[in-house]
Design a protein around this motif. Structure first.
Motif, PDB file in Angstrom:
ATOM      1  N   LEU A 204     -21.358 -27.034 -52.891  1.00 58.96           N
ATOM      2  CA  LEU A 204     -20.228 -26.965 -53.805  1.00 58.96           C
ATOM      3  C   LEU A 204     -18.912 -26.957 -53.042  1.00 58.96           C
ATOM      4  O   LEU A 204     -17.946 -27.622 -53.435  1.00 58.96           O
ATOM      5  CB  LEU A 204     -20.340 -25.724 -54.697  1.00 58.96           C
ATOM      6  N   TRP A 205     -18.866 -26.221 -51.932  1.00 60.70           N
ATOM      7  CA  TRP A 205     -17.665 -26.199 -51.099  1.00 60.70           C
ATOM      8  C   TRP A 205     -17.338 -27.593 -50.578  1.00 60.70           C
ATOM      9  O   TRP A 205     -16.177 -28.022 -50.597  1.00 60.70           O
ATOM     10  CB  TRP A 205     -17.857 -25.220 -49.956  1.00 60.70           C
ATOM     11  N   ASP A 206     -18.342 -28.322 -50.139  1.00 58.84           N
ATOM     12  CA  ASP A 206     -18.121 -29.684 -49.643  1.00 58.84           C
ATOM     13  C   ASP A 206     -17.548 -30.583 -50.742  1.00 58.84           C
ATOM     14  O   ASP A 206     -16.632 -31.376 -50.493  1.00 58.84           O
ATOM     15  CB  ASP A 206     -19.430 -30.280 -49.119  1.00 58.84           C
ATOM     16  N   LEU A 207     -18.085 -30.455 -51.954  1.00 62.78           N
ATOM     17  CA  LEU A 207     -17.614 -31.285 -53.060  1.00 62.78           C
ATOM     18  C   LEU A 207     -16.192 -30.925 -53.482  1.00 62.78           C
ATOM     19  O   LEU A 207     -15.358 -31.807 -53.742  1.00 62.78           O
ATOM     20  CB  LEU A 207     -18.563 -31.139 -54.259  1.00 62.78           C
ATOM     21  N   VAL A 208     -15.915 -29.634 -53.558  1.00 65.63           N
ATOM     22  CA  VAL A 208     -14.574 -29.179 -53.940  1.00 65.63           C
ATOM     23  C   VAL A 208     -13.555 -29.568 -52.870  1.00 65.63           C
ATOM     24  O   VAL A 208     -12.454 -30.042 -53.173  1.00 65.63           O
ATOM     25  CB  VAL A 208     -14.569 -27.653 -54.170  1.00 65.63           C
TER      26      VAL A 208
END
Length: 231
Positions: free
Chosen positions: A114-118
Motif C-alpha cells: 500500500l505504501w508503494d502504491l500511495v
C-alpha cells in the motif's frame, strides 16, 4: 501546573520501574545490593508486568486462509462517510474508515504494498482529498522518517492517559493520547521518542492480542532506550 505534574509523574514512573527491575535482578542473581542491573537485561517476569493481553473479538478467518495481494486503492463516499477502499487480486475489496482498522487486518506485505502504491501516486501530484491526505501522512511517517515533523514535538504534551498497542501481524505499534494525538511506528525502525514518553509507555503497559516474541522484542527495545545513560 499540569505540565510540572506531568513531568514529575513521568519521572516517578521511570524511577519505580528501574528500582523494581533492579530488585528483581539482584534476587535472581544473588548479587550484592550495591550492584546495578545491566541496561539490556529484562526478565520474562518483567515482560509480564509491562504487557497486557487483550484478545481481539473478531478473527478474520478468510484473511488467514487465503492471501489476496493488494493491487490498487481508492477513496469513496457512502452516505456522509468517507472510506479508503483496498482493491486486491480477484476483485476482492475491503473498506476502511480509519488507519487503525487497516492495522488490525493487514500483514507487513500489505502495508509495504500500500505504501508503494500511495507513494507512486503522489510522486507527481499532491493529495487533495482529506482521506487521501490522512493515508499519505500516516504511511509516510511510518516508512520515511522526518525528524522535523511537528508530531515529534507534541510528545512533551503526551502523558496519561495513553494507550500503547502492538499490531503484530503488520509489525506496527501505536501510541494514542485520548486528546487525539496518535503515533504509529514500525517495530523494527528507530523513531525520535523522548525518554519521558517511553517511560509513560512502560508504566501503562503494552496491549497485545497474545504473547509473542515481537512483543517481547519491542518491550526490550523501549526498556533499553529508557535506561540508556544520558549523554
Amino acid at each position: 501546573m499540569d505540565s510540572v505534574m506531568g513531568k514529575e509523574g513521568t519521572k516517578r514512573a521511570g524511577l519505580n520501574l528501574q528500582e523494581e527491575s533492579s530488585k528483581r535482578q539482584k534476587i535472581r542473581e544473588g548479587s550484592k545490593p550495591t550492584e546495578e542491573p545491566k541496561a539490556d537485561e529484562i526478565s520474562q517476569e518483567d515482560f509480564q508486568q509491562i504487557m497486557m493481553v487483550d484478545p481481539v473479538e473478531v478473527v478474520y478467518v478468510e484473511a488467514l486462509q487465503v492471501k489476496y495481494p493488494i493491487i490498487n486503492w481508492e477513496v469513496y463516499s457512502e452516505d456522509i462517510r468517507r472510506y479508503c477502499r483496498i482493491i486486491k487480486v480477484g476483485n476482492h475489496t475491503e473498506a476502511y474508515q480509519i488507519f487503525v482498522d487497516m492495522l488490525n487486518k493487514f500483514d507487513r506485505d500489505d502495508l509495504v504494498k500500500l505504501w508503494d502504491l500511495v507513494k507512486e501516486r503522489f510522486s507527481t501530484t499532491e493529495p487533495t482529498d482529506d482521506k487521501e491526505k490522512e493515508l499519505w501522512v500516516e504511511l509516510k511517517r511510518l516508512f520515511k522518517l522526518d525528524n522535523d515533523d511537528t508530531l515529534w514535538k507534541l510528545q512533551r504534551y503526551m502523558h496519561d492517559p495513553l494507550v500503547w498497542r502492538l499490531y503484530d501481524t503488520c509489525g506496527v505499534y501505536h501510541v494514542s493520547l485520548v486528546r487525539g494525538h496518535d503515533i504509529f511506528m514500525l517495530v523494527d525502525k528507530e523513531y525520535p521518542l523522548t525518554r519521558g514518553l517511553m517511560t509513560v509507555m512502560l508504566a501503562i503497559k503494552l496491549q497485545v492480542d497474545e504473547y509473542s516474541e515481537m512483543a517481547n522484542e519491542l518491550l526490550r527495545k523501549i526498556f533499553i532506550l529508557v535506561n540508556r545513560p544520558r549523554q
